[in-house]
Design a protein around this motif. Sequence first.
Motif, PDB file in Angstrom:
ATOM      1  N   ASP A  74       2.703   2.710  -5.775  1.00  0.00           N
ATOM      2  CA  ASP A  74       1.561   2.203  -5.023  1.00  0.00           C
ATOM      3  C   ASP A  74       1.083   0.873  -5.602  1.00  0.00           C
ATOM      4  N   ALA A  91       0.834  -1.206   0.000  1.00  0.00           N
ATOM      5  CA  ALA A  91       0.000   0.000   0.000  1.00  0.00           C
ATOM      6  C   ALA A  91       0.870   1.258   0.000  1.00  0.00           C
ATOM      7  N   GLY A  92       0.600   2.174  -0.941  1.00  0.00           N
ATOM      8  CA  GLY A  92       1.292   3.452  -0.988  1.00  0.00           C
ATOM      9  C   GLY A  92       2.635   3.390  -1.687  1.00  0.00           C
ATOM     10  N   ALA A  93       3.040   4.533  -2.241  1.00  0.00           N
ATOM     11  CA  ALA A  93       4.376   4.646  -2.832  1.00  0.00           C
ATOM     12  C   ALA A  93       5.406   4.744  -1.705  1.00  0.00           C
TER      13      ALA A  93
END
Length: 210
Positions: free
Chosen positions: A131, A97-99
């Motif tokens: 992401d 999850a997420g960069a």
Amino acid sequence: MSKLLPLIPLLILAACAKSGDIDETGGVAVTRSACPAVGIPAQTGDITLFDPPTSRDARAIDVVATLTNVRGSCGDLNADVVANATFDIEARRAHTAGARDVTFPYFATIVRGGNVVVAKRVNRVTVHFVDGQARATAQASGGAVINRAAATLPAEVIDRLRKKRKATDADASIDPMAAPDIRTAVARASFELLVGFQLTGEQLQYNATR
């Protein structure tokens, strides 16, 4: 790029001979490249990050990275030789999850005679995860400028290594490398360019015992 101490092995046999050629005496011609051997020291080609950092539980593994595809090159620079190693960092994270950017320290070191560290530089490379991405790759490099003359084998040593022997000669069956002074001279002219992750003591222990 800083100038490091020499690491140029000299050609031992005739310049016109190629490695693996059979010479007129029936021996096999062997040449030594001006480029140092490149490689990864044992236990330094992988790094594992945990969350929390003090845990060593497999369920706490956060990011794992591997140093791979090491490639060596060198070229002339006036009286010097520029040696370089390029490589890839392949990383994998547990949570996508997420960069995220993850930075890894790595070293490039010159080793002389198989066990003497001549010089070492530490650098950093950052791997970027987008992401939703579990895997990412980055490229990095390390190298040095080496004085060619300082790594030249003495003419006397070259002559002894190249000396042709007849079957009737007293030293016909004696390998010149058996002489301690020859082994020492060749070792002093033999260098490696090694790269790996700059690990803590705990990280090294983890790699050695996992």
